[in-house]
Design a protein around this motif. Structure first.
Motif, short mmCIF file in Angstrom:
data_model
loop_
_atom_site.label_atom_id
_atom_site.label_comp_id
_atom_site.label_asym_id
_atom_site.label_seq_id
_atom_site.Cartn_x
_atom_site.Cartn_y
_atom_site.Cartn_z
N ARG A 95 -9.04 -33.25 41.93
CA ARG A 95 -8.93 -31.88 41.16
C ARG A 95 -9.89 -31.75 40.13
O ARG A 95 -9.85 -30.86 39.34
N LEU A 96 -10.90 -32.54 39.86
CA LEU A 96 -11.90 -32.42 39.07
C LEU A 96 -13.35 -31.61 39.54
O LEU A 96 -13.53 -31.58 40.75
N PRO A 97 -14.03 -30.92 38.52
CA PRO A 97 -15.17 -30.43 39.11
C PRO A 97 -16.49 -31.37 39.44
O PRO A 97 -17.48 -31.21 38.90
N ALA A 98 -15.98 -32.07 40.62
CA ALA A 98 -16.73 -33.14 40.93
C ALA A 98 -17.76 -32.79 42.09
O ALA A 98 -16.81 -32.64 43.16
N VAL A 99 -18.85 -33.04 42.16
CA VAL A 99 -19.68 -32.78 43.48
C VAL A 99 -19.67 -33.96 44.32
O VAL A 99 -20.09 -35.03 43.67
#
Length: 530
Positions: A95-99
């Motif tokens: 749920r992190l803003p990780a690409v």
């Protein structure tokens, strides 16, 4: 001094208090910026992840026998799969803003498969390309099971429970700093383009906001778009003006804006689909070697996840959430294998650095960027225009982003006691060995064309050489081992910073974990985090 007594306590300088969440972030995970801003920021993330997406197929596809058309198709597929995996990771994974994009960690193992003797009898280059691609797909599909099992079974949760701020420092720092060979060496390949880009992005992002104060974060937030557009136009003028005519081919490949050959080769519209190159083929040795690469990527991604959570101003990740993210990263490698992207998947380090530059850690921004990836991968010609940005421009951006990720790792030192010799030893030794061991392995490989471990079994060589060539893997494993085995009495727990993370050991330990990491659509009821 009053009456000869001790000096007043108030005059003593105070230490900076440690912060569980990084302050000064404009938008954290759950607070999205206004839509126009979010769309521009999402486009910026797409631009930044394009570098790795283009560089890896550009170096591998010609070795496999593919031409410009195959290269364009592979880049489209890699972009499409990255968009898909980024959406899955931000919705159901950590749920992190990780690409989630391509990874350099899988490249040495992939090259071993390309050089395997069994493909040398195929004379038609395109047929050879397809045979090698199917072998790479087979090994990726098998290798994905490692992360899927470790992640979803909760085994990785049990491993990461023993992480402390002290052992995280070498791991996260070298996830960023360890990629130094992709920074300035890449800029120097065409210094008249790379250096202006480097100077411009530092000037626009760090100095301009203080010179011009319009009250809105325009320059620091959109520094990538401003600087890349300016330098790209300048590079195009150099190309059109004939500055590179008659120069060596190497210079032309690095500097020209029209050399990629992608725009002509890319189809107008094409939707990538699973098994587009045919049915995967399997080889046990190659699968084991790819599994090792997958494990190295897993350790590096653990560091990258921790860095992303820091720059998104979230609380430290509970081990169960980290494990869930790893499980979905395994799914990402499986999807890469099914579609045939020539490469595995892991957390994009450069996009983690972009979170720091923009100070926007919003989940929505990264989901929008995933939309851009899918959109431009289907509309091939438009995507190819952006993919033709000269590599030195991307390398200049890396200098900034990898530095931010490395500094994010160093920031965990605020929770540790730096005045003990135990801390100094673990920190210094693991960082030094993390730089020194891979330096030997990479240098040896560059000179001899093969790694220090050189037996008849190519897959065995990879199992040893690949992990020991990764800075973050060596430093992270060493710090983890030393931190958990070196004399642990009651006082040492505080020195390691472990007491700061106690309440984040379980998902329910801190109410903020639910805010940042709980699953959407009320799925937590069916898949509870522990």
């Amino acid at each position: 001094m009053i009456g000869g007594g001790a000096p007043a306590k108030a005059d003593e300088p105070q230490a900076h208090p440690p912060k569980e969440q990084l302050p000064d972030i404009s938008y954290c995970i759950t607070s999205p910026p206004p839509w126009p801003e979010a769309i521009l920021l999402g486009f910026q993330h797409y631009l930044v992840m394009l570098g790795t997406t283009v560089i890896i197929p550009t170096s591998l596809v010609p070795q496999m026998g593919g031409g410009n058309e195959e290269k364009a198709k592979v880049i489209q597929t890699l972009l499409f799969v990255a968009g898909l995996n980024t959406l899955l990771q931000s919705l159901f994974g950590s749920r992190l803003p990780a690409v989630i994009g391509g990874s350099y960690t899988f490249v040495p193992t992939t090259i071993s498969i390309i050089l395997a003797g069994r493909f040398s009898d195929t004379t038609d280059p395109v047929e050879r390309f397809k045979r090698i691609m199917r072998a790479i797909q087979g090994s990726l599909i098998v290798a994905s099971t490692l992360q899927i099992v470790l992640g979803f079974s909760g085994l990785w949760r049990n491993v990461t429970r023993f992480l402390s701020p002290l052992s995280v420092v070498p791991l996260v720092s070298l996830v960023g700093f360890g990629l130094y060979e992709f920074g300035f060496p890449g800029v120097a390949k065409c210094v008249e383009i790379g250096l202006p880009q480097l100077i411009l992005i530092v000037f626009i992002s760090q100095y301009m906001p203080h010179v011009i104060k319009p009250g809105r974060h325009v320059f620091d937030r959109f520094a990538v778009i401003f600087s890349v557009v300016v330098v790209w136009i300048y590079a195009h003028l150099l190309t059109v003006g004939g500055a590179y005519n008659g120069r060596p081919p190497k210079t032309q490949i690095s500097c020209r804006t029209d050399r990629a050959g992608l725009i002509d080769a890319a189809p107008w519209i094409r939707v990538p689909y699973p098994f587009q190159w045919g049915a995967p083929s399997f080889d046990a040795g190659e699968a084991f070697a790819m599994m090792m690469a997958s494990f190295v990527a897993l350790v590096e991604s653990t560091g990258a996840f921790i860095s992303v959570s820091r720059y998104a101003s979230a609380t430290p990740m509970p081990p169960s959430i980290l494990s869930r993210g790893v499980g979905w990263q395994g799914v990402a490698i499986l999807i890469s294998g099914l579609f045939g992207t020539v490469n595995g998947s892991s957390v994009s380090v450069e996009n983690a650095g972009l979170l720091a530059l923009t100070r926007v850690g919003s989940r929505r921004v990264v989901q929008i960027s995933a939309g851009f990836m899918i959109f431009f991968s289907i509309l091939g010609k438009f995507g190819a225009v952006f993919a033709s940005i000269p590599a030195p421009i991307i390398a200049a951006l890396y200098c900034l982003f990898f530095a931010y990720v490395g500094a994010g790792g160093l920031s965990f030192l605020q929770f540790c006691n730096l005045n003990t010799f135990r801390t100094k030893f673990i920190l210094g030794f693991s960082v030094f060995m993390g730089l020194s061991v891979p330096q030997y392995f990479n240098e040896y490989t560059a000179i001899n064309g093969y790694g220090p471990v050189h037996t008849g079994a190519r897959w065995f060589n990879d199992i040893v050489n690949v992990p020991l060539s990764s800075e973050a893997f060596v430093a992270g494993c060493l710090a983890y081992f030393l931190d958990n085995t070196l004399h642990k009495d009651s006082g040492i727990r505080k020195d390691r910073g472990k007491h700061w993370w106690d309440k984040f050991r379980s998902f329910k330990g801190d109410s903020r974990s639910e805010e940042f990491y709980s699953l959407p659509f009320n799925l937590n009821k069916y898949f509870p985090s522990v």
